[in-house]
Scaffold this motif. Structure first.
Motif, PDB file in Angstrom:
ATOM      1  N   GLY A  76     213.604   2.156 -13.799  1.00 36.11           N
ATOM      2  CA  GLY A  76     213.646   1.229 -12.668  1.00 36.11           C
ATOM      3  C   GLY A  76     212.523   0.218 -12.837  1.00 36.11           C
ATOM      4  O   GLY A  76     211.972   0.067 -13.927  1.00 36.11           O
ATOM      5  N   PRO A  77     212.156  -0.459 -11.761  1.00 40.32           N
ATOM      6  CA  PRO A  77     211.045  -1.406 -11.828  1.00 40.32           C
ATOM      7  C   PRO A  77     209.765  -0.702 -12.290  1.00 40.32           C
ATOM      8  O   PRO A  77     209.482   0.421 -11.874  1.00 40.32           O
ATOM      9  CB  PRO A  77     210.907  -1.908 -10.393  1.00 40.32           C
ATOM     10  CG  PRO A  77     212.246  -1.658  -9.771  1.00 40.32           C
ATOM     11  CD  PRO A  77     212.784  -0.427 -10.433  1.00 40.32           C
ATOM     12  N   ILE A  78     209.025  -1.361 -13.155  1.00 41.31           N
ATOM     13  CA  ILE A  78     207.820  -0.781 -13.745  1.00 41.31           C
ATOM     14  C   ILE A  78     206.583  -1.420 -13.107  1.00 41.31           C
ATOM     15  O   ILE A  78     206.377  -2.624 -13.221  1.00 41.31           O
ATOM     16  CB  ILE A  78     207.804  -0.977 -15.280  1.00 41.31           C
ATOM     17  CG1 ILE A  78     209.023  -0.302 -15.915  1.00 41.31           C
ATOM     18  CG2 ILE A  78     206.503  -0.441 -15.873  1.00 41.31           C
ATOM     19  CD1 ILE A  78     209.204  -0.594 -17.399  1.00 41.31           C
ATOM     20  N   ASP A  79     205.785  -0.593 -12.430  1.00 36.95           N
ATOM     21  CA  ASP A  79     204.514  -1.050 -11.879  1.00 36.95           C
ATOM     22  C   ASP A  79     203.461  -0.995 -12.968  1.00 36.95           C
ATOM     23  O   ASP A  79     203.427  -0.033 -13.759  1.00 36.95           O
ATOM     24  CB  ASP A  79     204.081  -0.171 -10.703  1.00 36.95           C
ATOM     25  CG  ASP A  79     204.996  -0.311  -9.498  1.00 36.95           C
ATOM     26  OD1 ASP A  79     205.489  -1.430  -9.256  1.00 36.95           O
ATOM     27  OD2 ASP A  79     205.213   0.700  -8.807  1.00 36.95           O
ATOM     28  N   VAL A  80     202.598  -2.007 -13.009  1.00 34.80           N
ATOM     29  CA  VAL A  80     201.580  -2.113 -14.054  1.00 34.80           C
ATOM     30  C   VAL A  80     200.224  -2.374 -13.419  1.00 34.80           C
ATOM     31  O   VAL A  80     200.103  -3.223 -12.536  1.00 34.80           O
ATOM     32  CB  VAL A  80     201.902  -3.266 -15.038  1.00 34.80           C
ATOM     33  CG1 VAL A  80     200.817  -3.390 -16.106  1.00 34.80           C
ATOM     34  CG2 VAL A  80     203.268  -3.084 -15.673  1.00 34.80           C
ATOM     35  N   ARG A  81     199.205  -1.647 -13.884  1.00 32.59           N
ATOM     36  CA  ARG A  81     197.811  -1.903 -13.521  1.00 32.59           C
ATOM     37  C   ARG A  81     197.045  -2.080 -14.825  1.00 32.59           C
ATOM     38  O   ARG A  81     197.110  -1.215 -15.697  1.00 32.59           O
ATOM     39  CB  ARG A  81     197.214  -0.727 -12.745  1.00 32.59           C
ATOM     40  CG  ARG A  81     197.942  -0.366 -11.460  1.00 32.59           C
ATOM     41  CD  ARG A  81     197.634  -1.292 -10.340  1.00 32.59           C
ATOM     42  NE  ARG A  81     196.215  -1.212 -10.035  1.00 32.59           N
ATOM     43  CZ  ARG A  81     195.685  -1.627  -8.901  1.00 32.59           C
ATOM     44  NH1 ARG A  81     196.446  -2.154  -7.978  1.00 32.59           N
ATOM     45  NH2 ARG A  81     194.398  -1.537  -8.690  1.00 32.59           N
ATOM     46  N   ILE A  82     196.360  -3.191 -14.958  1.00 36.36           N
ATOM     47  CA  ILE A  82     195.644  -3.510 -16.196  1.00 36.36           C
ATOM     48  C   ILE A  82     194.148  -3.443 -15.943  1.00 36.36           C
ATOM     49  O   ILE A  82     193.649  -3.988 -14.958  1.00 36.36           O
ATOM     50  CB  ILE A  82     196.039  -4.909 -16.710  1.00 36.36           C
ATOM     51  CG1 ILE A  82     197.550  -4.973 -16.947  1.00 36.36           C
ATOM     52  CG2 ILE A  82     195.265  -5.248 -17.985  1.00 36.36           C
ATOM     53  CD1 ILE A  82     198.078  -6.369 -17.153  1.00 36.36           C
ATOM     54  N   HIS A  83     193.440  -2.787 -16.849  1.00 35.37           N
ATOM     55  CA  HIS A  83     191.990  -2.667 -16.796  1.00 35.37           C
ATOM     56  C   HIS A  83     191.451  -3.022 -18.189  1.00 35.37           C
ATOM     57  O   HIS A  83     191.377  -2.159 -19.055  1.00 35.37           O
ATOM     58  CB  HIS A  83     191.568  -1.247 -16.417  1.00 35.37           C
ATOM     59  CG  HIS A  83     192.118  -0.781 -15.107  1.00 35.37           C
ATOM     60  ND1 HIS A  83     191.461  -0.983 -13.919  1.00 35.37           N
ATOM     61  CD2 HIS A  83     193.271  -0.145 -14.794  1.00 35.37           C
ATOM     62  CE1 HIS A  83     192.175  -0.479 -12.931  1.00 35.37           C
ATOM     63  NE2 HIS A  83     193.283   0.033 -13.434  1.00 35.37           N
ATOM     64  N   GLY A  84     191.134  -4.280 -18.424  1.00 38.06           N
ATOM     65  CA  GLY A  84     190.626  -4.698 -19.733  1.00 38.06           C
ATOM     66  C   GLY A  84     191.669  -4.474 -20.813  1.00 38.06           C
ATOM     67  O   GLY A  84     192.776  -5.004 -20.741  1.00 38.06           O
ATOM     68  N   ASN A  85     191.331  -3.654 -21.812  1.00 31.73           N
ATOM     69  CA  ASN A  85     192.246  -3.351 -22.921  1.00 31.73           C
ATOM     70  C   ASN A  85     193.078  -2.102 -22.667  1.00 31.73           C
ATOM     71  O   ASN A  85     193.660  -1.548 -23.601  1.00 31.73           O
ATOM     72  CB  ASN A  85     191.475  -3.194 -24.235  1.00 31.73           C
ATOM     73  CG  ASN A  85     191.074  -4.530 -24.802  1.00 31.73           C
ATOM     74  OD1 ASN A  85     191.714  -5.550 -24.551  1.00 31.73           O
ATOM     75  ND2 ASN A  85     190.004  -4.544 -25.580  1.00 31.73           N
TER      76      ASN A  85
END
Length: 141
Positions: A76-85
């Motif tokens: 389904g929809p993909i939630d993304v959280r980015i922290h630097g690399n």
């Protein structure tokens, strides 16, 4: 202690990570070990819905031999959280798999995966799947 802010789910990098995850799923369903290998970090680990931990080599070997045969994996929809690399993704998916020649009925799972960017390439590092139980009565919390 310094905290890093998470980059919101929108944006080009988040979409790139979603694309990599979808490519990883397509490779796993197709049994394309070469493509899948490039999308998993050398120290990748999978925690299965029943709590087993598989290394990258063990996981891809199980797919190569047919011990794990993904029939369908529809995210389904993909939630993304980015922290630097690094990034964390979470989504629900419908999955059907044949495990050691026994068909596991189509079901829904939560997937949580961590990614790291090494030399400009996002690769899955940790992956965990949790089965979603269909409850017939109200849970007691």
């Amino acid at each position: 202690m310094t905290q890093t802010a998470a980059v919101p789910a929108g944006g080009a990098i988040a979409e790139q990570i979603r694309d990599v995850e979808r490519a990883r799923l397509r490779a796993l369903v197709a049994g394309d070990i070469r493509a899948a290998s490039e999308l998993h970090a050398p120290d990748f680990q999978l925690v299965t819905p029943v709590g087993h931990v598989l290394s990258k080599d063990a996981y891809l070997q199980a797919i190569a031999t047919g011990d794990i045969d993904y029939v369908e994996w529809e995210p389904g929809p993909i939630d993304v959280r980015i922290h630097g690399n690094a990034a964390v993704i979470r989504y629900q998916a419908t999955l059907e798999v044949i495990f050691k020649h026994r068909r596991v009925p189509r079901a829904s799972y939560w997937h949580t995966d961590t990614y790291e960017n090494a030399d400009g390439q996002w690769q899955a590092v940790w992956s965990q799947a949790t089965a979603i139980e269909q409850m017939t009565e109200r849970p007691r919390l």
